[in-house]
Design a protein around this motif. Structure first.
Motif, PDB file in Angstrom:
ATOM      1  N   SER A  62      36.405  40.245  46.403  1.00  0.00           N
ATOM      2  CA  SER A  62      37.834  39.976  46.547  1.00  0.00           C
ATOM      3  C   SER A  62      38.175  38.616  45.933  1.00  0.00           C
ATOM      4  O   SER A  62      37.316  37.738  45.827  1.00  0.00           O
ATOM      5  CB  SER A  62      38.224  39.993  48.023  1.00  0.00           C
ATOM      6  N   ILE A  63      39.415  38.479  45.552  1.00  0.00           N
ATOM      7  CA  ILE A  63      39.871  37.205  44.966  1.00  0.00           C
ATOM      8  C   ILE A  63      40.092  36.178  46.075  1.00  0.00           C
ATOM      9  O   ILE A  63      39.751  35.010  45.932  1.00  0.00           O
ATOM     10  CB  ILE A  63      41.166  37.444  44.143  1.00  0.00           C
ATOM     11  N   LEU A  64      40.649  36.620  47.184  1.00  0.00           N
ATOM     12  CA  LEU A  64      40.849  35.723  48.330  1.00  0.00           C
ATOM     13  C   LEU A  64      39.616  35.778  49.213  1.00  0.00           C
ATOM     14  O   LEU A  64      39.135  36.850  49.537  1.00  0.00           O
ATOM     15  CB  LEU A  64      42.060  36.173  49.151  1.00  0.00           C
ATOM     16  N   MET A  65      39.117  34.619  49.588  1.00  0.00           N
ATOM     17  CA  MET A  65      37.944  34.588  50.462  1.00  0.00           C
ATOM     18  C   MET A  65      38.195  33.556  51.561  1.00  0.00           C
ATOM     19  O   MET A  65      39.102  32.735  51.462  1.00  0.00           O
ATOM     20  CB  MET A  65      36.696  34.184  49.665  1.00  0.00           C
ATOM     21  N   ASN A  66      37.346  33.597  52.566  1.00  0.00           N
ATOM     22  CA  ASN A  66      37.416  32.601  53.624  1.00  0.00           C
ATOM     23  C   ASN A  66      37.289  31.200  53.003  1.00  0.00           C
ATOM     24  O   ASN A  66      36.390  30.950  52.192  1.00  0.00           O
ATOM     25  CB  ASN A  66      36.246  32.855  54.588  1.00  0.00           C
ATOM     26  N   ALA A  67      38.191  30.298  53.374  1.00  0.00           N
ATOM     27  CA  ALA A  67      38.203  28.963  52.753  1.00  0.00           C
ATOM     28  C   ALA A  67      36.872  28.241  52.926  1.00  0.00           C
ATOM     29  O   ALA A  67      36.534  27.342  52.137  1.00  0.00           O
ATOM     30  CB  ALA A  67      39.341  28.138  53.331  1.00  0.00           C
ATOM     31  N   ALA A  68      36.100  28.642  53.942  1.00  0.00           N
ATOM     32  CA  ALA A  68      34.805  27.988  54.180  1.00  0.00           C
ATOM     33  C   ALA A  68      33.871  28.166  52.976  1.00  0.00           C
ATOM     34  O   ALA A  68      32.998  27.328  52.722  1.00  0.00           O
ATOM     35  CB  ALA A  68      34.156  28.576  55.434  1.00  0.00           C
ATOM     36  N   VAL A  69      34.064  29.267  52.244  1.00  0.00           N
ATOM     37  CA  VAL A  69      33.241  29.523  51.052  1.00  0.00           C
ATOM     38  C   VAL A  69      33.401  28.374  50.059  1.00  0.00           C
ATOM     39  O   VAL A  69      32.433  27.866  49.488  1.00  0.00           O
ATOM     40  CB  VAL A  69      33.664  30.858  50.372  1.00  0.00           C
ATOM     41  N   TRP A  70      34.655  27.949  49.881  1.00  0.00           N
ATOM     42  CA  TRP A  70      34.955  26.932  48.850  1.00  0.00           C
ATOM     43  C   TRP A  70      34.576  25.534  49.308  1.00  0.00           C
ATOM     44  O   TRP A  70      34.357  24.646  48.497  1.00  0.00           O
ATOM     45  CB  TRP A  70      36.427  27.021  48.436  1.00  0.00           C
ATOM     46  N   ASN A 194      42.476  18.605  41.828  1.00  0.00           N
ATOM     47  CA  ASN A 194      41.696  19.803  42.110  1.00  0.00           C
ATOM     48  C   ASN A 194      42.309  20.994  41.385  1.00  0.00           C
ATOM     49  O   ASN A 194      43.516  21.211  41.439  1.00  0.00           O
ATOM     50  CB  ASN A 194      41.627  20.065  43.621  1.00  0.00           C
ATOM     51  N   LEU A 195      41.460  21.736  40.714  1.00  0.00           N
ATOM     52  CA  LEU A 195      41.958  22.814  39.854  1.00  0.00           C
ATOM     53  C   LEU A 195      42.198  24.122  40.602  1.00  0.00           C
ATOM     54  O   LEU A 195      42.651  25.095  40.005  1.00  0.00           O
ATOM     55  CB  LEU A 195      40.951  23.088  38.734  1.00  0.00           C
ATOM     56  N   MET A 196      41.874  24.157  41.897  1.00  0.00           N
ATOM     57  CA  MET A 196      42.055  25.429  42.604  1.00  0.00           C
ATOM     58  C   MET A 196      43.519  25.629  43.003  1.00  0.00           C
ATOM     59  O   MET A 196      44.182  24.695  43.453  1.00  0.00           O
ATOM     60  CB  MET A 196      41.174  25.468  43.851  1.00  0.00           C
ATOM     61  N   PHE A 197      43.994  26.861  42.865  1.00  0.00           N
ATOM     62  CA  PHE A 197      45.333  27.213  43.339  1.00  0.00           C
ATOM     63  C   PHE A 197      45.242  27.436  44.841  1.00  0.00           C
ATOM     64  O   PHE A 197      44.483  28.292  45.302  1.00  0.00           O
ATOM     65  CB  PHE A 197      45.804  28.519  42.700  1.00  0.00           C
ATOM     66  N   LYS A 198      46.061  26.684  45.556  1.00  0.00           N
ATOM     67  CA  LYS A 198      46.051  26.796  47.015  1.00  0.00           C
ATOM     68  C   LYS A 198      47.064  27.869  47.423  1.00  0.00           C
ATOM     69  O   LYS A 198      48.124  27.970  46.808  1.00  0.00           O
ATOM     70  CB  LYS A 198      46.532  25.459  47.560  1.00  0.00           C
ATOM     71  N   THR A 199      46.749  28.614  48.439  1.00  0.00           N
ATOM     72  CA  THR A 199      47.759  29.541  48.954  1.00  0.00           C
ATOM     73  C   THR A 199      47.565  29.705  50.465  1.00  0.00           C
ATOM     74  O   THR A 199      46.627  29.142  51.037  1.00  0.00           O
ATOM     75  CB  THR A 199      47.693  30.907  48.225  1.00  0.00           C
ATOM     76  N   TYR A 200      48.486  30.428  51.100  1.00  0.00           N
ATOM     77  CA  TYR A 200      48.398  30.629  52.553  1.00  0.00           C
ATOM     78  C   TYR A 200      48.145  32.098  52.850  1.00  0.00           C
ATOM     79  O   TYR A 200      48.736  32.961  52.216  1.00  0.00           O
ATOM     80  CB  TYR A 200      49.702  30.200  53.231  1.00  0.00           C
ATOM     81  N   VAL A 201      47.292  32.341  53.790  1.00  0.00           N
ATOM     82  CA  VAL A 201      47.028  33.712  54.204  1.00  0.00           C
ATOM     83  C   VAL A 201      47.816  33.958  55.489  1.00  0.00           C
ATOM     84  O   VAL A 201      47.654  33.220  56.451  1.00  0.00           O
ATOM     85  CB  VAL A 201      45.523  33.922  54.432  1.00  0.00           C
ATOM     86  N   GLY A 202      48.676  34.960  55.472  1.00  0.00           N
ATOM     87  CA  GLY A 202      49.491  35.250  56.645  1.00  0.00           C
ATOM     88  C   GLY A 202      50.815  34.514  56.589  1.00  0.00           C
ATOM     89  O   GLY A 202      51.073  33.755  55.647  1.00  0.00           O
ATOM     90  N   PRO A 203      51.644  34.731  57.611  1.00  0.00           N
ATOM     91  CA  PRO A 203      53.022  34.243  57.537  1.00  0.00           C
ATOM     92  C   PRO A 203      53.203  32.760  57.846  1.00  0.00           C
ATOM     93  O   PRO A 203      54.269  32.207  57.624  1.00  0.00           O
ATOM     94  CB  PRO A 203      53.745  35.093  58.581  1.00  0.00           C
ATOM     95  N   VAL A 204      52.163  32.121  58.364  1.00  0.00           N
ATOM     96  CA  VAL A 204      52.348  30.723  58.784  1.00  0.00           C
ATOM     97  C   VAL A 204      51.715  29.774  57.772  1.00  0.00           C
ATOM     98  O   VAL A 204      50.543  29.898  57.442  1.00  0.00           O
ATOM     99  CB  VAL A 204      51.706  30.488  60.180  1.00  0.00           C
ATOM    100  N   GLU A 205      52.520  28.820  57.299  1.00  0.00           N
ATOM    101  CA  GLU A 205      51.994  27.868  56.326  1.00  0.00           C
ATOM    102  C   GLU A 205      51.344  26.698  57.054  1.00  0.00           C
ATOM    103  O   GLU A 205      51.844  25.578  57.033  1.00  0.00           O
ATOM    104  CB  GLU A 205      53.106  27.403  55.396  1.00  0.00           C
ATOM    105  N   ALA A 206      50.247  26.979  57.731  1.00  0.00           N
ATOM    106  CA  ALA A 206      49.554  25.937  58.495  1.00  0.00           C
ATOM    107  C   ALA A 206      48.245  25.602  57.783  1.00  0.00           C
ATOM    108  O   ALA A 206      47.704  26.440  57.056  1.00  0.00           O
ATOM    109  CB  ALA A 206      49.257  26.452  59.896  1.00  0.00           C
ATOM    110  N   PRO A 207      47.713  24.389  58.007  1.00  0.00           N
ATOM    111  CA  PRO A 207      46.443  24.035  57.357  1.00  0.00           C
ATOM    112  C   PRO A 207      45.347  25.065  57.616  1.00  0.00           C
ATOM    113  O   PRO A 207      44.520  25.332  56.752  1.00  0.00           O
ATOM    114  CB  PRO A 207      46.090  22.686  57.976  1.00  0.00           C
ATOM    115  N   SER A 208      45.378  25.682  58.792  1.00  0.00           N
ATOM    116  CA  SER A 208      44.314  26.642  59.108  1.00  0.00           C
ATOM    117  C   SER A 208      44.437  27.944  58.305  1.00  0.00           C
ATOM    118  O   SER A 208      43.512  28.733  58.249  1.00  0.00           O
ATOM    119  CB  SER A 208      44.332  26.970  60.597  1.00  0.00           C
ATOM    120  N   SER A 209      45.608  28.173  57.699  1.00  0.00           N
ATOM    121  CA  SER A 209      45.736  29.419  56.925  1.00  0.00           C
ATOM    122  C   SER A 209      45.591  29.189  55.422  1.00  0.00           C
ATOM    123  O   SER A 209      45.820  30.097  54.629  1.00  0.00           O
ATOM    124  CB  SER A 209      47.042  30.127  57.257  1.00  0.00           C
ATOM    125  N   ILE A 210      45.213  27.981  55.035  1.00  0.00           N
ATOM    126  CA  ILE A 210      45.041  27.704  53.601  1.00  0.00           C
ATOM    127  C   ILE A 210      43.808  28.416  53.068  1.00  0.00           C
ATOM    128  O   ILE A 210      42.747  28.414  53.691  1.00  0.00           O
ATOM    129  CB  ILE A 210      44.874  26.184  53.351  1.00  0.00           C
TER     130      ILE A 210
END
Ligand code: ATP
Length: 529
Positions: A62-70, A194-210
């Motif tokens: 998948s293109i989106l992965m758990n942020a812990a990977v990065w 940083n060259l990574m595109f940041k995005t949010y997973v889910g409806p809340v734009e919180a640091p934990s959903s980055i």
């Protein structure tokens, strides 16, 4: 390069993304022919990696992965480029790509402005704001002053207010990278970006959903190493292959599709016994060089760069860059890196899960080393377009006039359309019937195009321009029999009077020969395998 870009647009290989809205820098769309070319390239890579080898299996992460990977891979902390910004135009550049320049630098302390006081008198006030300009040696200060004024105008001090520019000093400088090579204006301080595109997973734009759009396909293959190993029951050495999109917020996308913000990669993570990484690095170098030759890029056009220690990624124990002679310079197509056990070790530590390989022979557990050939799909498509493009002066067969023939000499296995099928005349039903029947026979087997308008020479020329390697013309000899005996394209004899043969025209040599209709499928399939 301009001609190639224009051809790509004219014939539907590559368009600017969102063109009607002014485009989006660093994003491109592949049109009807471009998508075929790109798909053929990916299919051939896939076939070479997963079908023709017993030691590699395919994967699609998948293109989106758990942020812990990065975080574990190091991308959150270190996947950055040094960025500088022109203080005048605000244009951004990669600091490490600024060409050193020499000349006279003029350093201004600021400006003196006249200010209207509340009692309607004007007073001079000094504005302290440093700005400097580099002008080529021998040029007067006036050109520096012009730019300096523009800078002070841009920060809120129009010419009407400025009573003087205040020069601090000037000096002759050599090989400086502190000024914008395009206009001489001072570049701002270097920042890391940083060259990574940041995005949010889910409806809340919180640091934990980055999370991030993946900047490379590799990490999913490391993270799934255990699962893939278990299900495929492979022994080392073994590899995982993947083709997919990657995203990098490049500071300065340029050179057409070469440096984009959204692109595709074709990567293999090849896991080997500890200590054998260096020898596999050499094997992969040979393998990949042969692959480029198989897609029509001659060995002489690929430069192998042994990446020096100081330029290697911190995890790499040895890297080769395969570079191609693009019209805009010799630039990287693919990197082949010996990554050691860095990635598996990081993911093992950060996830707390065992990622060791159990070696049946030695009854020991260890983390394998990894050799990674990582190629860019878009860069290879671009190299194939550049390599294939040619202009030739030829004599038109009908008019006898000299004209320019534009041809894309794609390898048949990559060509978007493999053969054009042409009834010599469109108003002769007997010719059309045979042409249609050949078209219908070949269509399920390979990509063919049918064209019945314009003179035959013109139809050939159009196919040349999009790189179609073969032209099949159904003519009167097809119906009435060959005029004289000949040898067919397959090497078999064609007798005088033999019917059901067609003209086979070769794109590169423009040679024409005859071939029996019945031999066409096998002949063409062998050419594109
Ligand atoms: P560069 O030094 O050119 O930025 P890189 O060394 O960062 O590239 P890798 O991380 O090794 O590139 O990525 C592997 C391959 O992915 C590259 O060889 C290239 O073909 C492709 N690639 C990387 N960045 C881009 C990009 N911005 N646009 C198109 N392809 C890219």
């Amino acid at each position: 390069m301009e001609k190639i870009v224009a051809l790509c647009k004219r014939r539907g290989f590559i368009f600017q993304s969102s063109e009607i809205y002014g485009g989006l820098n660093g994003a491109w769309d592949y049109g009807p022919l471009g998508v075929e070319l790109k798909r053929n390239l990916k299919d051939y890579w896939w076939k070479c990696m997963t079908q023709l080898r017993d030691d590699i299996v395919g994967f699609d992460g998948s293109i989106l992965m758990n942020a812990a990977v990065w975080k574990a891979s190091g991308h959150v902390d270190t996947f950055s480029d040094p960025l500088v910004e022109c203080m005048l135009t605000k244009k951004r550049y990669r600091a490490d790509q600024i060409e050193p320049q020499s000349g006279t630098a003029y350093y201004y302390k600021g400006v003196t402005i006249s200010v209207l006081e509340s009692d309607n008198t004007t007073k001079n006030r000094d504005v302290q704001r440093e700005f400097s300009v580099l002008v080529p040696a021998g040029k007067p200060e006036a050109s520096a002053q012009k730019l300096a004024r523009q800078f002070y105008n841009s920060i809120g001090y129009p010419d009407a207010m400025i009573t003087s520019l205040n020069l601090d000093r000037s000096e002759v400088v050599q090989n400086t990278t502190k000024f914008n090579p395009e206009n001489g204006a001072q570049l701002g301080p270097e920042k890391t970006f940083n060259l990574m595109f940041k995005t949010y997973v889910g409806p809340v734009e919180a640091p934990s959903s980055i999370t991030y759009l993946r900047p490379e396909t590799a990490q999913a293959m490391f993270v799934q190493f255990k699962n893939v190993l278990d299900v495929s029951q492979k022994k080392l050495p073994f590899g995982i292959a993947q083709i997919g999109k990657a995203f990098r917020n490049e500071i300065n996308p340029r050179n057409f599709t070469f440096r984009s913000r959204e692109f595709e990669q074709m990567e293999v993570e090849f896991f080997v016994k500890p200590g054998t990484g260096p020898e596999w690095l050499e094997k992969w170098l040979d393998e990949r060089l042969a692959w480029y030759e198989a897609i029509g890029i001659p060995r002489a056009k690929i430069h192998v760069l042994t990446v020096p220690d100081k330029d290697r990624a911190f995890y790499s124990q040895g890297t080769y860059d395969l570079e191609y002679e693009f019209p805009f310079g010799i630039q990287e197509l693919e990197g082949i890196a010996h990554r050691g056990d860095y990635d598996l070790k990081q993911h093992k530590e950060h996830s707390g899960k065992p990622l060791e390989y159990f070696d049946e022979e030695s009854k020991t557990k260890y983390l394998p080393e990894v050799v990674e050939p990582s190629a860019g799909v878009d860069r290879t498509v671009l190299a194939v377009l550049c390599e294939g493009y040619a202009e030739e002066t030829i004599k038109d067969e009908e008019s006898g006039k000299e004209e320019t023939r534009v041809v894309l000499r794609f390898s048949p296995r990559l060509a978007p359309i493999k053969a054009g099928i042409f009834p010599l005349l469109k108003n002769k039903p007997e010719l059309v019937a045979v042409a249609q029947s050949i078209y219908k026979t070949l269509q399920p087997l390979l990509k063919v195009a049918y064209a019945d308008t314009a003179a035959i020479g013109r139809r050939y020329r159009r196919m040349d321009e999009i790189g179609t390697p073969f032209g099949i013309t159904i003519d009167f000899e097809t119906l009435e029999g060959a005029k004289e005996a000949s040898t067919s394209a397959t090497g078999t004899p064609i007798a005088a009077g033999q019917k059901d043969t067609v003209t086979l025209r070769h794109r590169d040599s423009m040679k024409q020969e005859r071939i029996a209709i019945a031999d066409l499928p096998a002949y063409l399939l062998a050419k594109i395998a």
